[in-house]
Design a protein around this motif. Sequence first.
Motif, mmCIF file in Angstrom:
data_model
loop_
_atom_site.group_PDB
_atom_site.id
_atom_site.type_symbol
_atom_site.label_atom_id
_atom_site.label_comp_id
_atom_site.label_asym_id
_atom_site.label_seq_id
_atom_site.Cartn_x
_atom_site.Cartn_y
_atom_site.Cartn_z
ATOM 1 N N GLU A 180 0.840 -1.438 -0.031
ATOM 2 C CA GLU A 180 -0.319 0.075 0.206
ATOM 3 C C GLU A 180 0.967 1.209 0.367
ATOM 4 O O GLU A 180 0.402 2.435 -0.423
ATOM 5 N N VAL A 181 1.929 1.335 0.842
ATOM 6 C CA VAL A 181 2.470 2.194 0.643
ATOM 7 C C VAL A 181 3.960 2.673 -0.366
ATOM 8 O O VAL A 181 3.317 3.812 -0.959
ATOM 9 N N ILE A 182 3.898 1.534 -0.885
ATOM 10 C CA ILE A 182 4.568 1.552 -2.323
ATOM 11 C C ILE A 182 3.983 2.240 -3.469
ATOM 12 O O ILE A 182 4.201 2.824 -4.375
ATOM 13 N N VAL A 183 2.534 1.187 -3.253
ATOM 14 C CA VAL A 183 1.967 1.627 -4.331
ATOM 15 C C VAL A 183 1.574 3.856 -3.834
ATOM 16 O O VAL A 183 1.308 4.359 -5.635
ATOM 17 N N PHE A 184 1.799 3.804 -3.012
ATOM 18 C CA PHE A 184 1.182 5.300 -2.979
ATOM 19 C C PHE A 184 1.657 6.423 -3.566
ATOM 20 O O PHE A 184 2.037 7.336 -4.043
ATOM 21 N N LEU A 185 3.228 5.420 -2.833
ATOM 22 C CA LEU A 185 4.819 6.459 -3.810
ATOM 23 C C LEU A 185 4.931 6.437 -4.754
ATOM 24 O O LEU A 185 4.755 7.200 -5.527
ATOM 25 N N MET A 186 4.260 5.071 -5.719
ATOM 26 C CA MET A 186 4.483 5.258 -6.918
ATOM 27 C C MET A 186 3.343 5.902 -7.746
ATOM 28 O O MET A 186 4.102 6.775 -8.820
ATOM 29 N N VAL A 187 1.677 6.194 -6.826
ATOM 30 C CA VAL A 187 0.773 7.223 -7.754
ATOM 31 C C VAL A 187 1.459 9.061 -7.746
ATOM 32 O O VAL A 187 1.712 9.228 -8.360
ATOM 33 N N LEU A 188 2.193 8.629 -6.251
ATOM 34 C CA LEU A 188 2.804 10.147 -6.021
ATOM 35 C C LEU A 188 3.921 10.588 -7.267
ATOM 36 O O LEU A 188 4.300 11.646 -7.860
ATOM 37 N N ALA A 189 4.536 9.639 -7.821
ATOM 38 C CA ALA A 189 5.372 10.185 -8.856
ATOM 39 C C ALA A 189 4.994 9.686 -10.186
ATOM 40 O O ALA A 189 5.330 10.707 -11.102
ATOM 41 N N GLY A 190 4.004 9.190 -10.399
ATOM 42 C CA GLY A 190 3.334 9.258 -11.877
ATOM 43 C C GLY A 190 2.294 10.538 -11.695
ATOM 44 O O GLY A 190 2.397 11.238 -13.068
ATOM 45 N N MET A 191 1.480 10.724 -10.993
ATOM 46 C CA MET A 191 1.671 12.330 -10.449
ATOM 47 C C MET A 191 1.521 13.822 -11.320
ATOM 48 O O MET A 191 2.041 14.337 -11.845
ATOM 49 N N THR A 192 3.716 12.931 -10.741
ATOM 50 C CA THR A 192 3.958 14.440 -10.894
ATOM 51 C C THR A 192 4.365 14.201 -11.901
ATOM 52 O O THR A 192 5.009 15.550 -13.417
#
Length: 572
Positions: A180-192
């Motif tokens: 869940e933490v990794i996916v949240f970080l990947m979503v943040l990276a994808g959003m930038t």
Amino acid sequence: MSVCMIYFMSFLVFSMVSFFMSLDFMSLDYSVVLEIEMVSINSNSIVMSILLDWMSLLFASFVLFISSMVIFYSYEYMGDDLMMNRFIMLVVMFVVSMLLLIFSPNLISILLGWDGLGLVSYCLVIYYQNVKSFNAGMLTALTNRLGDVAFLMGIAWMLNFGSWNYLFFLDFMFGSLEMEVIVFLMVLAGMTKSAQIPFSSWLPAAMAAPTPVSSLVHSSTLVTAGVYLLIRFNFCMGDNVKIILLFVASLTMFMAGLGASYEYDLKKIIALSTLSQLGLMMSILAMGGYVLAFYHLLTHALFKALLFMCAGAMIHGLSNCQDIRFMGGMINQMPLTCVFFVICNMSLCGLPFLSGFYSKDLILEFVSMENLGLYVYLIYYVSTGLTVAYTFRLIYYVLSGDFNFFSCHNISDLGLVMLKGMLGIIFFVIFMGSGLSWMILSTPYFICLSSLMKLMTVIVTVVGGWVGYELAQLILGYKSKSLKFFWSSVFFGSMWNMPYISTFGVNFYPLQGGMKIYEVVDQGWSEYLGSQNFYFSLSAWSKFFQVLHSNNLKIFLSLAVMWIMLLILMIY
């Protein structure tokens, strides 16, 4: 043969090979993972992984095809540039970084491509080396660094798994805290990387790059990297992350559509159009339609690349003028380029039966069938209407009316190399949507809607076209008597003040605040109560003791006299 032609031919051949391989892999339902161990530290091995499946091969074929046409187009567009080979090499590095990202199922090897995109995009944005380009490049690089930090944190969290190959853990670790933490970080990276709110301001700023670069960046490389990464991670996205992503992406789609309706810079209008489509892809991905997101990613890549190429040809002819108010009647000057331009815009609007129609109409009908509430339904259709509105406004300004540029000009369709580059893509813009629908969608989507909801797309498109025409008729904001209209155009046209927040908010105001703190604290109260206070106190005591030391005999005799007088008083 020039470097340009060598890379054009190479990319075209590799694109065809990749495309036919993807068809083969798709028909066999086949995928291959190659692993090359680079370093092994205790139980962790750093592995260079290559994932070959239908999705990565198909996307790579599109990237290579579009980049080959862009390089061919650049042969004439950048023909007068003294550093032509350097420009081509930067574009090639850009494409190689993107391919590294596409074919990697391993976070470490993805990071090479991810950071390569960030670094080379900075070099390309500052290519013209003026103050505007430097500022835009710095904004692009620093905004993307936020996503890179999230990516690095995701790599650190994957140490819990003992491997960085996320492909092995998508199903197995679904629902665990680490994932869940990794996916949240990947979503943040994808959003930038894909410029979602609140990281949107770098996308229009990146228009400072040469137009062939804009064509490549906004179609199939940099901005689509975030969407592609999240398509790969979609299997382990939890409901909470999906809801957040849906809300942010839908707002981005709406905000970009509004911004484009007030903009007058040709390239920025097309850039905001890209942002709107990225919001569409991200939001449909958040609803679980990752195949639809990928489908729209591919169709969008084709017409957006050609749209930028047409804009580049116009800007090239207009002596580097990008303001649509100086255009008008371009259909008489550049008929073939304008035909390509209109076809791409119609594909963007989802006009039957161009490539954009097949993916966009399917997405809207998919959203209509979901029970996600009125907000999602309304924002999707309003955003679609805005897409048609700013497109018709753009066509009105560029193609119709009188020619508003200098009477002495040299505008024509005689740029044969640029035209051949555009001609290479136009057939795919028209036919590839239906071709991809047969390839990607192995089983058709079953759409069951009422007549009114089925016609909703057509109604919104017609209304949007009418609104776009009316917007084009409006007097310019600064000439308008209505102050309210002027301020609304400032607010909506500046992407809800996001560029001011991300530029003034992160450098000007903090620096100004720092100066105030320096004046009030460092040179104010801390000086008064701190070092200066100590200095004055010690100085006063030092002077006092110096007076005592210099007059010690006088003081001793004075005290003796006073003591004697005191004794006499005590006796009597």
